[in-house]
Design an enzyme around this catalytic site. Structure first.
Site, PDB file in Angstrom:
ATOM      1  N   ASP A  44       0.829  -1.206   0.000  1.00 19.34           N
ATOM      2  CA  ASP A  44       0.000   0.000   0.000  1.00 19.34           C
ATOM      3  C   ASP A  44       0.867   1.262   0.000  1.00 19.34           C
ATOM      4  O   ASP A  44       0.676   2.168  -0.817  1.00 19.34           O
ATOM      5  CB  ASP A  44      -0.914  -0.029   1.225  1.00 19.34           C
ATOM      6  CG  ASP A  44      -2.035   0.991   1.196  1.00 19.34           C
ATOM      7  OD1 ASP A  44      -2.342   1.530   0.122  1.00 19.34           O
ATOM      8  OD2 ASP A  44      -2.618   1.236   2.266  1.00 19.34           O
ATOM      9  N   GLY A 135       1.358 -10.831   4.307  1.00 16.83           N
ATOM     10  CA  GLY A 135       2.404 -10.099   5.019  1.00 16.83           C
ATOM     11  C   GLY A 135       1.942  -9.730   6.409  1.00 16.83           C
ATOM     12  O   GLY A 135       1.699 -10.596   7.261  1.00 16.83           O
TER      13      GLY A 135
END
Length: 186
Positions: A44, A135
């Protein structure tokens, strides 16, 4: 030295590679976003940094007009790609492992399915995905490989307008784990 062909599945419609998602020249890359849509860490943050302020501005607009409480897990929203080689960014929020009452598998599958459905509805032909939720959100990569491969197989069987899906892994170990645990048909 002979370079090996990157692994591919579903007659070449799904291709695997190791690299930087933000460098993929496709119609849309998929952002493993957080629900605020306002940037963060990992994939992101990299997308927001490389794509520039246009992506954050568009995300703020999405929050104002469509998702005032944030983007729900498994849902998708699209913005332009800013300075990225990809023309668009499809934002999706993956499940945090252990936080959705056992619905993590269906929410992870929804991230992929909904992104593909949105892309097809906009006549986009190529997408690149990161390894969503594996993650910081803690989804075991082995379990994700099974879910993602089954979701892609089912979705791409129904949606024939998408020519290419790239699964972009951060490192070779990540890709090898996916290959070892995927369940694409032979």
């Amino acid at each position: 030295m002979i370079k090996s062909t990157p692994p591919h599945y579903l007659n070449g419609r799904v291709r695997l590679c190791v690299g930087d998602l933000t460098e993929q020249a496709v119609d849309a890359i998929v952002n493993a976003a957080n629900s605020t849509l306002l940037g963060g860490g990992g994939v992101d943050g990299a997308i927001h940094r490389r794509g520039g302020p246009a992506i954050l501005d568009a995300c703020r607009e999405l929050r104002r007009n469509q998702w005032p409480s944030g983007l729900p897990t498994g849902k998708v929203a699209i913005t332009g790609g800013g300075k990225l080689p990809a023309r668009h960014v499809i934002h999706t929020v993956g499940p945090i492992y252990g936080q959705h009452g056992g619905k993590e598998p269906e929410l992870l599958a929804a991230c992929y399915r909904n992104a593909i459905e949105l892309a097809a509805s906009l006549e986009l032909k190529s997408l690149a995905f990161p390894s969503i939720s594996t993650g910081a959100f803690g989804f075991p990569a082995e379990k994700a490989a099974l879910i993602v491969s089954q979701s892609l197989h089912k979705t791409l069987d129904e949606i024939t307008a998408i020519d290419e899906i790239r699964l972009v892994f951060f490192n070779a170990s990540q890709m090898e784990t996916f290959i070892a645990h995927q369940k694409f048909p032979r």
